[in-house]
Design a protein around this motif. Structure first.
Motif, PDB file in Angstrom:
ATOM      1  N   VAL A   1      39.047   3.596 -32.839  1.00 43.55           N
ATOM      2  CA  VAL A   1      39.545   3.163 -31.533  1.00 43.55           C
ATOM      3  C   VAL A   1      40.768   2.262 -31.704  1.00 43.55           C
ATOM      4  O   VAL A   1      41.770   2.398 -30.987  1.00 43.55           O
ATOM      5  N   ILE A   2      40.697   1.347 -32.647  1.00 44.51           N
ATOM      6  CA  ILE A   2      41.833   0.456 -32.912  1.00 44.51           C
ATOM      7  C   ILE A   2      43.061   1.263 -33.326  1.00 44.51           C
ATOM      8  O   ILE A   2      44.173   1.044 -32.833  1.00 44.51           O
ATOM      9  N   THR A   3      42.851   2.226 -34.214  1.00 47.33           N
ATOM     10  CA  THR A   3      43.958   3.027 -34.731  1.00 47.33           C
ATOM     11  C   THR A   3      44.661   3.802 -33.632  1.00 47.33           C
ATOM     12  O   THR A   3      45.892   3.902 -33.601  1.00 47.33           O
TER      13      THR A   3
ATOM     14  N   VAL B   1      42.484  -8.178 -36.224  1.00 47.12           N
ATOM     15  CA  VAL B   1      42.385  -6.720 -36.383  1.00 47.12           C
ATOM     16  C   VAL B   1      42.675  -6.323 -37.824  1.00 47.12           C
ATOM     17  O   VAL B   1      41.982  -5.467 -38.404  1.00 47.12           O
ATOM     18  N   MET B   2      43.687  -6.923 -38.440  1.00 46.87           N
ATOM     19  CA  MET B   2      44.011  -6.602 -39.831  1.00 46.87           C
ATOM     20  C   MET B   2      42.834  -6.886 -40.758  1.00 46.87           C
ATOM     21  O   MET B   2      42.536  -6.113 -41.673  1.00 46.87           O
TER      22      MET B   2
ATOM     23  N   ASN C   1      41.352   2.867 -42.992  1.00 46.13           N
ATOM     24  CA  ASN C   1      42.743   3.292 -42.829  1.00 46.13           C
ATOM     25  C   ASN C   1      43.508   3.253 -44.139  1.00 46.13           C
ATOM     26  O   ASN C   1      43.180   2.501 -45.050  1.00 46.13           O
ATOM     27  N   THR C   2      44.568   4.058 -44.191  1.00 42.71           N
ATOM     28  CA  THR C   2      45.500   3.996 -45.321  1.00 42.71           C
ATOM     29  C   THR C   2      46.393   2.768 -45.156  1.00 42.71           C
ATOM     30  O   THR C   2      46.496   2.189 -44.058  1.00 42.71           O
TER      31      THR C   2
ATOM     32  N   GLU D   1      51.547   0.388 -39.750  1.00 42.51           N
ATOM     33  CA  GLU D   1      51.960   0.866 -38.427  1.00 42.51           C
ATOM     34  C   GLU D   1      51.201   0.145 -37.321  1.00 42.51           C
ATOM     35  O   GLU D   1      51.776  -0.226 -36.289  1.00 42.51           O
ATOM     36  N   ILE D   2      49.898  -0.056 -37.529  1.00 42.36           N
ATOM     37  CA  ILE D   2      49.090  -0.760 -36.534  1.00 42.36           C
ATOM     38  C   ILE D   2      49.564  -2.198 -36.380  1.00 42.36           C
ATOM     39  O   ILE D   2      49.656  -2.723 -35.266  1.00 42.36           O
ATOM     40  N   ARG D   3      49.901  -2.840 -37.506  1.00 43.96           N
ATOM     41  CA  ARG D   3      50.408  -4.212 -37.454  1.00 43.96           C
ATOM     42  C   ARG D   3      51.701  -4.274 -36.622  1.00 43.96           C
ATOM     43  O   ARG D   3      51.880  -5.171 -35.787  1.00 43.96           O
TER      44      ARG D   3
END
Length: 276
Positions: free
Chosen positions: A34-36, A82-83, A92-93, A99-101
């Motif tokens: 969901v976060i991704t 989140v990180m 995650n990779t 990218e999320i950051r």
């Protein structure tokens, strides 16, 4: 088997409901998913005490929950929290995490109204009409004075929501408010569509006679309505109804009844999903 990911923690028997994204979570990996896929939409309240408690008690991830509580107590930002979740889980990779950051950092510079617009649009795109309406109503009541363009978007999308719920009078009212703000052809056409559907033939003709701007567009509207009818006539829905009509005419009441019940059940289910 190089793409297999080891799961972290237990699978919960009791799902955690993330209201913001209308998702039921059973594992920490589902939270990472969901976060991704919604990083740009995340808000501080999404990672709250209830979620942390669920991670501890249902997923049996005490070290992660302790870490999150400590970060919360230190008033850590959403991005840092989140990180830490993503790195701990390893779902995650490294590229995805970067990218999320970046998305979280971009989102942090958005004001509350931009975030509300994004959330409302997400609900609307997913067909969650009542949730979308709630967000747009908040914007209607709280947008700053002079935000004409933003308010016109609110009224347009509220009109779309009401039209999808078959509340055409309410839809017409919203489209009219949109037109009164920006006076565009598209806004007037949206209003006329809704009016055309909810009025009787006589009411519509009388309305056209009293509204010069609308009258000039009425022929274009009628052409589009006619084209929509032709598209419907060629579609599967019309074919299915025609088949049921044949069943009824031939006296095959069982097939007719079963077919109608199937259509009605499908429509009810679609409507329930829109109104959740």
């Amino acid at each position: 088997m190089s793409n297999v990911k080891m799961c972290v923690g237990a699978r919960s028997d009791t799902p955690y409901y993330m209201k913001h994204f209308d998702k039921q979570l059973y594992t920490i990996e589902e939270l990472c998913y969901v976060i991704t896929n919604n990083a740009f939409m995340l808000e501080d309240d999404d990672i709250d005490e209830n979620l942390i408690e669920w991670i501890r008690d249902r997923l049996h991830l005490q070290p992660l929950s302790d870490m999150l509580i400590k970060l919360k107590d230190q008033n850590a930002g959403l991005s840092e929290i989140v990180m830490n979740i993503l790195i701990y889980v390893g779902y995650n990779t490294e590229e995805e995490i970067r990218e999320i950051r970046n998305l979280l950092e971009q989102s942090s510079h958005m004001d509350q109204f931009d975030k509300k617009f994004n959330k409302a649009r997400m609900f609307l795109d997913k067909g969650k009409l009542s949730s979308a309406e709630q967000e747009y109503r908040y914007l209607e009541e709280n947008l700053p004075e002079g935000a004409v363009s933003e308010l016109s978007v609110v009224y347009h999308n509220l009109g779309v929501i009401y039209a999808r719920k078959f509340y055409f009078m309410e839809a017409a009212d919203c489209f009219r408010k949109e037109y009164d703000l920006i006076h565009t052809k598209s806004a007037l056409m949206s209003y006329m569509y809704a009016v055309r559907i909810c009025m009787t033939e006589k009411q519509y003709v009388d309305y056209m006679a009293d509204n010069k701007d609308a009258y000039l567009l009425s022929m274009e509207l009628e052409k589009k309505m006619s084209d929509a009818g032709l598209i419907y006539d060629a579609g599967d829905d019309k074919h299915q109804l025609a088949t049921l009509s044949v069943y009824r005419t031939e006296g095959n009441h069982t097939a007719y009844k079963n077919g109608m019940n199937e259509i009605i059940s499908s429509m009810k289910e679609d409507y329930r999903k829109m109104c959740t």
